[in-house]
Scaffold this active site. Structure first.
Site, PDB file in Angstrom:
ATOM      1  N   CYS A 166      -4.671 -34.454 -18.773  1.00 44.35           N
ATOM      2  CA  CYS A 166      -4.357 -34.350 -17.353  1.00 44.35           C
ATOM      3  C   CYS A 166      -2.945 -34.885 -17.162  1.00 44.35           C
ATOM      4  O   CYS A 166      -2.349 -35.429 -18.100  1.00 44.35           O
ATOM      5  CB  CYS A 166      -5.376 -35.121 -16.511  1.00 44.35           C
ATOM      6  SG  CYS A 166      -5.570 -36.836 -17.023  1.00 44.35           S
TER       7      CYS A 166
ATOM      8  N   ASP B 176      -6.990 -30.700 -17.374  1.00 46.55           N
ATOM      9  CA  ASP B 176      -5.639 -30.151 -17.161  1.00 46.55           C
ATOM     10  C   ASP B 176      -5.175 -30.323 -15.718  1.00 46.55           C
ATOM     11  O   ASP B 176      -4.170 -29.768 -15.301  1.00 46.55           O
ATOM     12  CB  ASP B 176      -5.564 -28.675 -17.583  1.00 46.55           C
ATOM     13  CG  ASP B 176      -4.152 -28.117 -17.562  1.00 46.55           C
ATOM     14  OD1 ASP B 176      -3.217 -28.828 -17.967  1.00 46.55           O
ATOM     15  OD2 ASP B 176      -3.974 -26.950 -17.123  1.00 46.55           O
TER      16      ASP B 176
ATOM     17  N   ARG C 144       4.652 -35.761 -27.203  1.00 38.22           N
ATOM     18  CA  ARG C 144       4.334 -34.337 -27.091  1.00 38.22           C
ATOM     19  C   ARG C 144       5.551 -33.485 -27.437  1.00 38.22           C
ATOM     20  O   ARG C 144       6.647 -33.740 -26.923  1.00 38.22           O
ATOM     21  CB  ARG C 144       3.906 -34.038 -25.660  1.00 38.22           C
ATOM     22  CG  ARG C 144       3.346 -32.650 -25.451  1.00 38.22           C
ATOM     23  CD  ARG C 144       3.061 -32.418 -23.975  1.00 38.22           C
ATOM     24  NE  ARG C 144       2.134 -31.327 -23.757  1.00 38.22           N
ATOM     25  CZ  ARG C 144       2.050 -30.645 -22.628  1.00 38.22           C
ATOM     26  NH1 ARG C 144       2.824 -30.964 -21.596  1.00 38.22           N
ATOM     27  NH2 ARG C 144       1.195 -29.654 -22.487  1.00 38.22           N
TER      28      ARG C 144
ATOM     29  N   TYR D 267       9.466 -25.841 -12.899  1.00 38.37           N
ATOM     30  CA  TYR D 267       8.668 -25.676 -11.682  1.00 38.37           C
ATOM     31  C   TYR D 267       8.752 -26.985 -10.910  1.00 38.37           C
ATOM     32  O   TYR D 267       9.012 -28.049 -11.495  1.00 38.37           O
ATOM     33  CB  TYR D 267       7.209 -25.328 -12.010  1.00 38.37           C
ATOM     34  CG  TYR D 267       6.505 -26.353 -12.864  1.00 38.37           C
ATOM     35  CD1 TYR D 267       5.731 -27.364 -12.300  1.00 38.37           C
ATOM     36  CD2 TYR D 267       6.620 -26.323 -14.255  1.00 38.37           C
ATOM     37  CE1 TYR D 267       5.108 -28.311 -13.089  1.00 38.37           C
ATOM     38  CE2 TYR D 267       6.001 -27.268 -15.053  1.00 38.37           C
ATOM     39  CZ  TYR D 267       5.247 -28.256 -14.466  1.00 38.37           C
ATOM     40  OH  TYR D 267       4.625 -29.206 -15.256  1.00 38.37           O
TER      41      TYR D 267
ATOM     42  N   TYR E 128       2.263 -28.344 -28.217  1.00 37.13           N
ATOM     43  CA  TYR E 128       1.882 -27.237 -27.319  1.00 37.13           C
ATOM     44  C   TYR E 128       2.650 -25.990 -27.744  1.00 37.13           C
ATOM     45  O   TYR E 128       3.876 -25.970 -27.703  1.00 37.13           O
ATOM     46  CB  TYR E 128       2.213 -27.611 -25.872  1.00 37.13           C
ATOM     47  CG  TYR E 128       1.644 -26.659 -24.822  1.00 37.13           C
ATOM     48  CD1 TYR E 128       0.578 -25.810 -25.107  1.00 37.13           C
ATOM     49  CD2 TYR E 128       2.165 -26.623 -23.531  1.00 37.13           C
ATOM     50  CE1 TYR E 128       0.051 -24.961 -24.145  1.00 37.13           C
ATOM     51  CE2 TYR E 128       1.641 -25.777 -22.554  1.00 37.13           C
ATOM     52  CZ  TYR E 128       0.585 -24.949 -22.875  1.00 37.13           C
ATOM     53  OH  TYR E 128       0.059 -24.099 -21.926  1.00 37.13           O
TER      54      TYR E 128
ATOM     55  N   ARG F  98       8.943 -20.944 -21.582  1.00 36.04           N
ATOM     56  CA  ARG F  98       8.977 -20.912 -20.120  1.00 36.04           C
ATOM     57  C   ARG F  98       8.969 -22.328 -19.526  1.00 36.04           C
ATOM     58  O   ARG F  98       9.166 -22.496 -18.330  1.00 36.04           O
ATOM     59  CB  ARG F  98       7.825 -20.077 -19.565  1.00 36.04           C
ATOM     60  CG  ARG F  98       6.456 -20.655 -19.769  1.00 36.04           C
ATOM     61  CD  ARG F  98       5.367 -19.800 -19.145  1.00 36.04           C
ATOM     62  NE  ARG F  98       4.057 -20.164 -19.636  1.00 36.04           N
ATOM     63  CZ  ARG F  98       3.341 -21.200 -19.212  1.00 36.04           C
ATOM     64  NH1 ARG F  98       3.822 -21.973 -18.272  1.00 36.04           N
ATOM     65  NH2 ARG F  98       2.157 -21.448 -19.735  1.00 36.04           N
TER      66      ARG F  98
ATOM     67  N   ASN G 177       1.593 -25.086 -12.774  1.00 33.56           N
ATOM     68  CA  ASN G 177       1.943 -23.658 -12.724  1.00 33.56           C
ATOM     69  C   ASN G 177       0.810 -22.729 -12.319  1.00 33.56           C
ATOM     70  O   ASN G 177       1.018 -21.516 -12.262  1.00 33.56           O
ATOM     71  CB  ASN G 177       2.480 -23.161 -14.078  1.00 33.56           C
ATOM     72  CG  ASN G 177       3.863 -23.672 -14.352  1.00 33.56           C
ATOM     73  OD1 ASN G 177       4.738 -23.533 -13.501  1.00 33.56           O
ATOM     74  ND2 ASN G 177       4.077 -24.264 -15.512  1.00 33.56           N
TER      75      ASN G 177
HETATM   76  C1  0GY Z   1      -0.494 -27.819 -19.476  1.00 29.62           C
HETATM   77  C2  0GY Z   1       0.095 -26.491 -19.420  1.00 29.62           C
HETATM   78  C3  0GY Z   1       1.265 -26.121 -18.852  1.00 29.62           C
HETATM   79  C4  0GY Z   1       2.281 -26.991 -18.387  1.00 29.62           C
HETATM   80  C5  0GY Z   1       2.636 -28.154 -18.948  1.00 29.62           C
HETATM   81  O1  0GY Z   1       4.050 -29.943 -19.239  1.00 29.62           O
HETATM   82  C6  0GY Z   1       3.809 -28.946 -18.572  1.00 29.62           C
HETATM   83  O2  0GY Z   1       4.517 -28.566 -17.637  1.00 29.62           O
HETATM   84  O3  0GY Z   1       1.931 -28.674 -19.923  1.00 29.62           O
HETATM   85  C7  0GY Z   1       1.525 -24.688 -18.716  1.00 29.62           C
HETATM   86  O4  0GY Z   1       2.288 -24.298 -17.819  1.00 29.62           O
HETATM   87  O5  0GY Z   1       0.952 -23.905 -19.506  1.00 29.62           O
HETATM   88  O6  0GY Z   1      -1.100 -28.180 -20.474  1.00 29.62           O
HETATM   89  O7  0GY Z   1      -0.379 -28.579 -18.530  1.00 29.62           O
END
Ligand code: 0GY
Length: 298
Positions: A28, A250, A120, A45, A153, A126, A255
């Site tokens: 989260c 999450d 991370r 964003y 990620y 994006r 987004n």
């Molecule tokens: C998530 C997924 C997204 C965003 C981020 O750090 C972030 O902005 O992780 C996403 O846009 O797929 O895990 O929160």
């Protein structure tokens, strides 16, 4: 930058599933509050404020006990909002930071004192401008002494390219959202096969069985809740790797400005990917405790 986005609902449904005592939301985020913790100039964003009070109210409403707060890309490498939220939790949250790879050891120590237990690496174009693998490897070496792990990620289409980098990481790896497989390929589809092959390369790769809303979205051709393709693809993975899976909401769903997920429905997904009490205990309590509160396990 355009208008601030609100990506969560204030009125989640009441889930039917009751998580076991001590259940942990291991993925989260917090956003701001912006007046106190401004967003990064490089943010892709601009969200509305989603601070610790809201996060902990949701935790309690959903029957969860603790949070692992992952630094979101909109805050760049300024981890103050995440550390502030951890401090506000009264010991019930820990976190994952995003750092400048040139960060000093004293600053890493300060993050550890603030409850951070991992860093991370985000490879989504994006969300971030660059992802320097050589620098990531160098900073990964420097967190070995802290007993931290890395959270990675990425999307399924770059897994093959990332394999040498992942192989070289000297600490445990946690993969966000299973590397975003196409769950509609089914449990034996090429994306899940490639992800299983990765898990089989070493025993210290973990995954988050998270985000049916992202991976099985209506806009991408999924059925929406009840997210059957996600359940079909992910339940076998949890069953086969019961000691390496984590779960999270999450929230506040960065987004997700369309198809904002119902957090109550996300809780009700848990028994569909982890049907037995033993799997639920591993997914929600024992596994995240091993990564984030190991000192409590004795
Ligand atoms: C998530 C997924 C997204 C965003 C981020 O750090 C972030 O902005 O992780 C996403 O846009 O797929 O895990 O929160």
């Amino acid at each position: 930058m355009t208008a601030r986005i609100k990506s969560w609902t204030d009125t989640p449904s009441s889930p039917r599933f009751v998580p076991p005592p001590g259940a942990i939301d291991a993925h989260c985020h917090v956003f701001g509050p912006m007046a106190q913790f401004p967003f990064s100039p490089k943010a892709k964003y601009l969200p509305e404020d989603a601070g610790p009070d809201q996060l902990f109210a949701l935790r309690d409403r959903l029957g969860l006990a603790r949070n692992v707060i992952v630094q979101a890309s909109c805050h760049g490498t300024d981890n103050r909002a995440t550390v502030h939220a951890i401090a506000a939790s009264g010991g019930r949250a820990r976190g994952v930071a995003v750092v400048d790879p040139d960060i000093g050891d004293a600053e890493l120590d300060a993050l550890h004192a603030g409850g951070i237990r991992g860093i991370r690496f985000n490879f989504l174009k994006r969300l971030v401008d660059d992802a320097p693998k050589d620098k990531f490897l160098a900073v990964a070496q420097r967190i070995v002494r802290l007993g931290w792990h890395v959270v990675v990620y990425f999307e399924a289409d770059i897994l093959a390219e990332l394999r040498p980098f992942l192989d070289a990481l000297p600490v445990p790896i946690v993969v966000d959202h299973m590397g975003r497989p196409d769950v509609r390929q089914g449990p034996g589809g090429p994306d899940m096969q490639a992800f299983r092959a990765l898990l089989n390369t070493r025993p210290d790769i973990w995954f988050k069985a998270t985000c049916p809303d992202r991976l099985d979205a209506i806009k991408d051709g999924g059925a929406g809740a009840p997210w059957q393709a996600f359940a079909d693809a992910v339940a076998p993975l949890v069953a086969d790797y019961p000691n390496r899976c984590l779960w999270g909401t999450d929230w506040p769903h960065p987004n997700m400005d369309t198809e904002i997920p119902d957090d109550g429905a996300l809780i009700d997904m848990i028994p569909r990917i982890a049907p037995s009490a033993a799997l639920q205990q591993a997914l929600l309590v024992d596994n995240p405790m091993r990564l984030y509160w190991p000192e409590e396990l004795g």
